[in-house]
Design a protein around this motif. Structure first.
Motif, PDB file in Angstrom:
ATOM      1  N   UNK A  26       0.852  -1.183   0.000  1.00 56.95           N
ATOM      2  CA  UNK A  26       0.000   0.000   0.000  1.00 56.95           C
ATOM      3  C   UNK A  26       0.889   1.233   0.000  1.00 56.95           C
ATOM      4  N   UNK A  27       0.401   2.298  -0.579  1.00 56.32           N
ATOM      5  CA  UNK A  27       1.159   3.535  -0.600  1.00 56.32           C
ATOM      6  C   UNK A  27       0.202   4.722  -0.648  1.00 56.32           C
ATOM      7  N   UNK A  28       0.677   5.862  -0.217  1.00 56.08           N
ATOM      8  CA  UNK A  28      -0.110   7.089  -0.245  1.00 56.08           C
ATOM      9  C   UNK A  28       0.366   7.898  -1.436  1.00 56.08           C
ATOM     10  N   UNK A  29      -0.341   7.775  -2.523  1.00 57.69           N
ATOM     11  CA  UNK A  29       0.113   8.373  -3.777  1.00 57.69           C
ATOM     12  C   UNK A  29      -0.456   9.786  -3.928  1.00 57.69           C
ATOM     13  N   UNK A  30       0.409  10.759  -4.023  1.00 56.70           N
ATOM     14  CA  UNK A  30      -0.037  12.128  -4.190  1.00 56.70           C
ATOM     15  C   UNK A  30      -0.436  12.414  -5.623  1.00 56.70           C
ATOM     16  N   UNK A  31      -1.338  13.377  -5.794  1.00 48.95           N
ATOM     17  CA  UNK A  31      -1.831  13.699  -7.130  1.00 48.95           C
ATOM     18  C   UNK A  31      -1.027  14.836  -7.743  1.00 48.95           C
ATOM     19  N   UNK A  32      -0.794  14.744  -9.033  1.00 47.32           N
ATOM     20  CA  UNK A  32      -0.118  15.791  -9.768  1.00 47.32           C
ATOM     21  C   UNK A  32      -1.177  16.688 -10.406  1.00 47.32           C
ATOM     22  N   UNK A  33      -0.893  17.972 -10.478  1.00 49.03           N
ATOM     23  CA  UNK A  33      -1.779  18.916 -11.158  1.00 49.03           C
ATOM     24  C   UNK A  33      -1.252  19.113 -12.574  1.00 49.03           C
ATOM     25  N   UNK A  34      -1.936  18.512 -13.539  1.00 48.92           N
ATOM     26  CA  UNK A  34      -1.493  18.573 -14.922  1.00 48.92           C
ATOM     27  C   UNK A  34      -1.866  19.922 -15.526  1.00 48.92           C
ATOM     28  N   UNK A  35      -0.906  20.512 -16.226  1.00 49.70           N
ATOM     29  CA  UNK A  35      -1.144  21.787 -16.893  1.00 49.70           C
ATOM     30  C   UNK A  35      -1.981  21.543 -18.142  1.00 49.70           C
ATOM     31  N   UNK A  36      -3.136  22.195 -18.231  1.00 47.61           N
ATOM     32  CA  UNK A  36      -4.009  22.006 -19.386  1.00 47.61           C
ATOM     33  C   UNK A  36      -3.461  22.761 -20.600  1.00 47.61           C
ATOM     34  N   UNK A  37      -3.980  22.428 -21.779  1.00 48.09           N
ATOM     35  CA  UNK A  37      -3.549  23.125 -22.994  1.00 48.09           C
ATOM     36  C   UNK A  37      -3.857  24.613 -22.915  1.00 48.09           C
ATOM     37  N   UNK A  38      -5.027  24.946 -22.348  1.00 49.87           N
ATOM     38  CA  UNK A  38      -5.408  26.353 -22.238  1.00 49.87           C
ATOM     39  C   UNK A  38      -4.470  27.099 -21.287  1.00 49.87           C
TER      40      UNK A  38
END
Length: 508
Positions: free
Chosen positions: A121-133
């Motif tokens: 098990x792991x605590x996976x952090x979320x990445x904020x993906x840069x949108x095209x706009x």
């Protein structure tokens, strides 16, 4: 994101192979194992586990231990003779006890608690993906001479990396090895500076140099690609810029290919040895070795993990490699008397335990000679999540802080860098601070090609800017509660070590 923890400084001892063994109280076994019975030799009624067996390095010892491993029901995956480390698989539940009794074995134990192939098990952090706009908006905000997305890279300006690149972007004779989840070398910002000949997949504990084996298995294994971009994204009119856009970057993949992305010790041993043997000048280590958040020396399995990884990273240092590592995201005071570890072992069922940080060690960040890095936000203050501790942290660097908002187009306090599949995104953590330091170390190595790892560590500290401990009580997340206490003065303290690294000074 993959696990990040912290370290305390251990005294550097020699000789290399036995240094940690001596300093932490290892005693080589002097008792010969009793001749195995046929029944014991065939014992295989348990799950197959991976083991680390650490021995002397002379040929006679290595040869005799190899025979003992087979007699105890183990099969050797790979032997690192130069450092006296065997990676072994065995289904004999008594393998560890039996092999520890063999003459010449200095430590031995299981490198995981789950059977081979099992997920943890792991605590996976979320990445904020840069949108095209968002990317298009950033491109319009770019100033003359900037990369298209550089307006959001407040971290480069914070350590003078934008100005440093105009003076010296770093030498292509210097390579930073990213020991991580894999690097997407097809990314247009990474491809110009990627070194395939210095890259490998070490997940099994044995280096696989098949072309492309170093790449992440999927887009969820984005961590290593983000780190690589922070270090050496090219200034090529595409996307972002790295702190050292002229140096090379290599990928040494150590994360398990499943969703949990665990970094087992045999993989990390392989990575350090591979880096050393392939001329990599700096490694970045934004993780802690699974499955133990801290490895306690009164446990034979955890003791063997510390011993094996230390032998490998000291071997790398001896060959001229500087190892840089993240301090951790727990917000702990690593110079305290006790810490709570509620996540170990993370490959099976964790239990809560209180550990003494003087006897239980984070690996590899707490090993001798490793540069430990804490994280800062846009204001230069310690990031709310960053672990700290006087005598523990060596230097600090931008790692991002969502509570510290920069005056940038996206107003995002995290770190913008590359992601797999030609994408970009924001992450925060000491994971992001460590590659900034690795990149500055690469700039220093470019300017001082004959500098040893110890000299590079000294230069990083000497050229850092230390803001000193804050005058007001530290409340990193703004909830009105004091979160940490900084101990020390302007020269060195628990929040920043010797200070925040400076890329501009590194190239002057």
């Amino acid at each position: 994101m993959p696990h990040l923890r912290s370290r305390r400084r251990l005294a550097l001892a020699v000789p290399v192979v036995l240094s940690l063994t001596a300093s932490l109280g290892f005693l080589p076994s002097v008792a010969s194992a009793a001749p195995p019975t046929a029944r014991a030799a065939r014992a295989a009624d348990g799950p197959t586990l991976a083991y680390l067996v650490n021995t002397g390095t002379d040929r006679a010892t290595v040869a005799s231990v190899r025979k003992a491993i087979a007699a105890a029901g183990g099969s050797v995956v790979v032997t690192y003779d130069r450092i006296g480390v065997f990676v072994v698989h065995s289904a004999n539940p008594d393998f560890g006890r039996r092999i520890r009794a063999v003459r010449g074995v200095q430590s031995a134990g299981a490198s995981r608690t789950a059977p081979l192939g099992a997920a943890g098990t792991t605590d996976e952090g979320a990445v904020q993906v840069l949108s095209r706009a968002e990317a298009a908006k950033l491109t319009k905000s770019a100033a003359a001479g900037q990369e298209p997305l550089e307006a959001d890279q407040w971290d480069l300006r914070a350590i003078g990396a934008d100005k440093a690149a105009r003076i010296d972007p770093g030498s292509r004779r210097v390579t930073v090895g990213v020991i991580d989840t894999g690097v997407d070398d097809t990314h247009p910002d990474i491809a110009p500076n990627f070194s395939a000949s210095q890259s490998a997949n070490c997940v099994s504990g044995k280096a696989d140099t098949t072309y492309g084996a170093w790449r992440p298995v999927d887009a969820d294994h984005y961590h290593g690609t983000h780190v690589a971009g922070e270090i050496a994204a090219a200034r090529n009119g595409i996307g972002v810029a790295g702190v050292a856009p002229g140096v090379k970057v290599a990928s040494i993949t150590v994360a398990q290919p499943d969703a949990n992305q665990l970094f087992y010790p045999e993989s990390v041993v392989c990575a350090f040895v591979f880096a050393a043997d392939h001329g990599i000048e700096v490694t970045n280590n934004s993780y802690y070795v699974d499955p133990w958040q801290y490895n306690c020396m009164d446990d034979p399995d955890q003791r063997a993990i510390v011993d094996a990884v230390d032998r490998a990273q000291l071997y790398a240092q001896r060959k001229g490699t500087l190892n840089v590592a993240a301090a951790g995201n727990s917000g702990d005071d690593l110079d305290s008397d006790a810490l709570v570890d509620a996540s170990s072992p993370d490959d099976s069922t964790p239990t809560t335990r209180t550990v003494d940080p003087h006897e239980c060690f984070d690996v590899p960040t707490q090993l001798p000679g490793v540069v430990t890095v804490s994280a800062t936000g846009v204001t230069g203050a310690k990031s709310y999540y960053s672990s700290y501790g006087k005598g523990v942290v060596d230097v600090a660097a931008p790692g991002g802080d969502k509570f510290r908002i920069p005056d940038t187009p996206s107003r995002n306090g995290r770190i913008l860098s590359t992601l797999p599949n030609d994408q970009y995104g924001f992450l925060q953590g000491t994971s992001m601070a460590s590659p900034h330091v690795a990149a500055v170390a690469a700039l220093l190595k470019s300017a001082h090609p004959h500098a040893t790892p110890a000299q590079l560590r000294a230069l990083l500290k000497a050229e850092a800017d230390n803001p000193g401990c804050p005058s007001a009580p530290y409340d990193g997340d703004g909830d009105g509660v004091v979160d940490a206490t900084c101990v020390g003065g302007k020269r060195v303290n628990g929040f920043y070590g010797f200070g925040i690294v400076n890329a501009l000074r590194a190239v002057k």
